[in-house]
Design a protein around this motif. Structure first.
Motif, PDB file in Angstrom:
ATOM      1  N   VAL A 133       0.833  -1.205   0.000  1.00  0.00           N
ATOM      2  CA  VAL A 133       0.000   0.000   0.000  1.00  0.00           C
ATOM      3  C   VAL A 133       0.865   1.251   0.000  1.00  0.00           C
ATOM      4  N   ASP A 134       1.897   1.274   0.842  1.00  0.00           N
ATOM      5  CA  ASP A 134       2.733   2.468   0.952  1.00  0.00           C
ATOM      6  C   ASP A 134       3.572   2.688  -0.306  1.00  0.00           C
ATOM      7  N   ILE A 135       4.251   1.644  -0.758  1.00  0.00           N
ATOM      8  CA  ILE A 135       5.082   1.774  -1.955  1.00  0.00           C
ATOM      9  C   ILE A 135       4.220   2.074  -3.174  1.00  0.00           C
ATOM     10  N   GLY A 136       3.060   1.410  -3.257  1.00  0.00           N
ATOM     11  CA  GLY A 136       2.161   1.681  -4.370  1.00  0.00           C
ATOM     12  C   GLY A 136       1.744   3.140  -4.431  1.00  0.00           C
ATOM     13  N   SER A 137       1.429   3.733  -3.277  1.00  0.00           N
ATOM     14  CA  SER A 137       1.016   5.139  -3.251  1.00  0.00           C
ATOM     15  C   SER A 137       2.144   6.059  -3.697  1.00  0.00           C
ATOM     16  N   GLN A 138       3.402   5.658  -3.447  1.00  0.00           N
ATOM     17  CA  GLN A 138       4.534   6.462  -3.888  1.00  0.00           C
ATOM     18  C   GLN A 138       4.751   6.328  -5.391  1.00  0.00           C
ATOM     19  N   ILE A 139       4.767   5.092  -5.882  1.00  0.00           N
ATOM     20  CA  ILE A 139       4.993   4.859  -7.310  1.00  0.00           C
ATOM     21  C   ILE A 139       3.884   5.495  -8.147  1.00  0.00           C
ATOM     22  N   GLN A 140       2.678   5.498  -7.610  1.00  0.00           N
ATOM     23  CA  GLN A 140       1.526   6.058  -8.304  1.00  0.00           C
ATOM     24  C   GLN A 140       1.755   7.514  -8.707  1.00  0.00           C
ATOM     25  N   GLN A 141       2.587   8.232  -7.949  1.00  0.00           N
ATOM     26  CA  GLN A 141       2.842   9.645  -8.224  1.00  0.00           C
ATOM     27  C   GLN A 141       3.796   9.857  -9.394  1.00  0.00           C
ATOM     28  N   SER A 142       4.530   8.820  -9.802  1.00  0.00           N
ATOM     29  CA  SER A 142       5.532   9.027 -10.847  1.00  0.00           C
ATOM     30  C   SER A 142       5.398   8.073 -12.034  1.00  0.00           C
ATOM     31  N   CYS A 143       4.682   6.973 -11.885  1.00  0.00           N
ATOM     32  CA  CYS A 143       4.581   6.008 -12.978  1.00  0.00           C
ATOM     33  C   CYS A 143       3.558   6.460 -14.011  1.00  0.00           C
ATOM     34  N   SER A 144       3.505   5.747 -15.118  1.00  0.00           N
ATOM     35  CA  SER A 144       2.476   5.995 -16.113  1.00  0.00           C
ATOM     36  C   SER A 144       1.122   5.600 -15.536  1.00  0.00           C
ATOM     37  N   SER A 145       0.148   6.485 -15.607  1.00  0.00           N
ATOM     38  CA  SER A 145      -1.159   6.232 -15.000  1.00  0.00           C
ATOM     39  C   SER A 145      -1.999   5.318 -15.899  1.00  0.00           C
ATOM     40  N   PRO A 146      -2.746   4.376 -15.284  1.00  0.00           N
ATOM     41  CA  PRO A 146      -2.872   4.143 -13.844  1.00  0.00           C
ATOM     42  C   PRO A 146      -1.881   3.095 -13.349  1.00  0.00           C
TER      43      PRO A 146
END
Length: 505
Positions: free
Chosen positions: A249-262
């Motif tokens: 959950v924590d790492i996912g929320s961080q990666i979500q800010q920089s990876c290609s969405s979604p």
């Protein structure tokens, strides 16, 4: 916990502790407080205390391919890496090399437990630390906790083997890892051993159809949270995060800010943490197959995603103790649990081997204290243990209730809170608890000391916090950058006294 027949008692004089992380340090403090042992020795392979709370930047280790899949819990000892250390300001030609052991700590990690609940019973957090402390703060806190027992720690010493001798003592073989070209080994014998090296070393990556072919075709595309450091690693990429426990959950929320969405989040069951829905994140079931063509992945619901750049497994770890390979019966086979233990702590055939903080879904620091209080009193002979057949019966009963796999050591609330209090009651039932005893000091003169260190006990407030901490964490995270200024539960909208007043009318 049930009744605890006290049929066997032990006469321990020397104790070895493997690891100077939080649980090893707690064990040392409770052993010291017994005033019963002539020698307590802590072996730590790093150059500082703190265990997994020592942050290792990814660049310190260089590039490394992850074994895919990773299914072997009995791989070898943790391998040190070597890198220059210019902290002393010496010229380059004299620059020292220092050992580095990988930890799962990542750059932006904050605890998922509020400091009011997380800490040791006898050490306050700094007043200016945020409610969910940063990892740097936690390491400083542990270093302060270690101050009065640093003299017991032998740093840069890796344990290679622990085996039982003919007279039922423990021969411990260690290796010096202070310099790359020095491999000095030694053997020492102890009456008892506390295995406190943790269980976040050997990543678990499940075997999925087509995974090996995919990994060969696209090297480095499949990894594990142990090797995650910053979201920049995934900038602009199409990413799947597998697993939705605390790290997922924590790492996912961080990666979500920089990876290609979604971001694609793959998991098999709902998380115990409160996660915030987002249009930039799509929930998916587990991965059923890797398809090398078009970098595709098929999920268990039959849907297929193409052009996937990276998959990060946040799927936990094996229990792994490579230095205990000679034990018979073994403590590790599949690595899903630690076997042949009593009360998650004592090795049934020879209970002078003990394992603190194997449990999961728990609050580790207070649990480590509570278990260490029992371990210290058993080793000093003030508490007894049942016969081996009764210990085996406990394990079988626990297995029937909780399963024989990865759920064996899981203590979901309120089981974890109840366990802490049961351990407390067990510890304080020891012979001579709270009494003063005469103890000779190093100069040979006598002194009167209080025997035993009181373990933590959770009351209504601790239960209240423990039940609500996922919601408290979400409220904290929802404050964005302002969260760094939040120090108390009240700052994020949770007030125990107010709740208690409402409950009692």
């Amino acid at each position: 916990m049930g009744s605890l027949p006290a049929a066997r008692r032990f006469n321990v004089d020397s104790v070895c502790i493997i690891g100077a992380g939080p649980s090893g340090l707690a064990a040392a403090k409770y052993l010291v407080a017994e005033h019963a042992f002539s020698r307590i020795q802590i072996y730590e392979q790093r150059s500082t205390p703190g265990g997994i709370w020592n942050y290792v930047p990814h660049q310190s280790l260089g590039c490394r391919d992850v074994d895919v899949p990773q299914k072997d819990a009995r791989a070898g000892a943790d391998r040190p890496k070597w890198h220059p250390n210019d902290a002393a300001g010496v010229p380059d030609k004299q620059m020292r090399e220092e050992t580095v052991f990988m930890t799962p700590l990542y750059d932006r990690l904050e605890t998922n437990i509020p400091r009011d609940l997380m800490g040791f019973s006898d050490l306050e957090w700094p007043e200016d630390s945020q409610l969910f402390p940063r990892h740097e703060t936690v390491l400083e806190y542990i270093e302060r906790y270690a101050e009065d027992i640093r003299h017991l720690i032998r740093y840069k010493t890796q344990v290679l083997d622990v085996c039982l001798t003919a007279d039922e003592r423990w021969r411990v073989k260690t290796r010096d890892v202070s310099r790359q070209d020095v491999r000095a080994e030694r053997e020492e014998t102890f009456d008892a051993v506390v295995v406190a090296n943790g269980h976040f070393n050997m990543p678990y990556i499940p075997d999925v159809r087509g995974m090996q072919e995919w990994s060969t075709a696209y090297p480095g595309s499949i990894s594990h949270s142990r090797f995650y450091r910053t979201p920049d690693q995934y900038s602009g990429k199409k990413v799947i995060v597998v697993g939705n426990s605390a790290s997922g959950v924590d790492i996912g929320s961080q990666i979500q800010q920089s990876c290609s969405s979604p971001l694609l989040m793959s998991f098999k069951s709902e998380s115990f943490l409160v996660d915030t829905p987002s249009p930039d994140k799509v929930d998916k079931p587990l991965i059923a197959e890797y398809i090398t063509k078009d970098r595709s992945v098929r999920f268990e619901d039959g849907t297929i995603e193409q052009d996937v750049d990276a998959i990060l497994y946040c799927t936990g770890y094996f229990y792994s103790f490579p230095f205990l390979k000679s034990l018979n019966p073994p403590v590790v086979t599949s690595g899903e649990k630690v076997e042949n233990l009593y009360q998650h702590i004592f090795y049934q055939p020879h209970p002078t081997l003990a394992f603190p903080v194997l449990n999961q879904k728990v609050i580790p620091f207070p649990l480590g204290e509570a278990q260490s209080a029992v371990i210290a009193r058993v080793f000093s002979g003030r508490l007894g243990l049942p016969h081996e057949d009764e210990m085996k019966a406990w394990e079988q009963d626990w297995m029937k209730k909780n399963g024989d796999g990865r759920k064996f050591h899981v203590l979901k609330f309120p089981a974890d809170a109840d366990y802490i209090d049961e351990l407390h009651d067990w510890a304080v039932s020891a012979d001579g608890e709270g009494q003063d005893v005469a103890r000779a000091d190093e100069a040979g003169s006598g002194a009167v000391v209080r025997r035993g260190k009181a373990p933590p006990y959770w009351g209504e407030k601790e239960y209240w916090m423990r039940e609500r901490f996922p919601a408290i964490k979400k409220a904290f995270q929802d404050m964005g950058e302002e969260r760094h200024e939040k120090r108390t539960l009240q700052d994020v909208g949770f007030d125990y006294e107010e709740w208690k007043g409402r409950e009692r009318g």
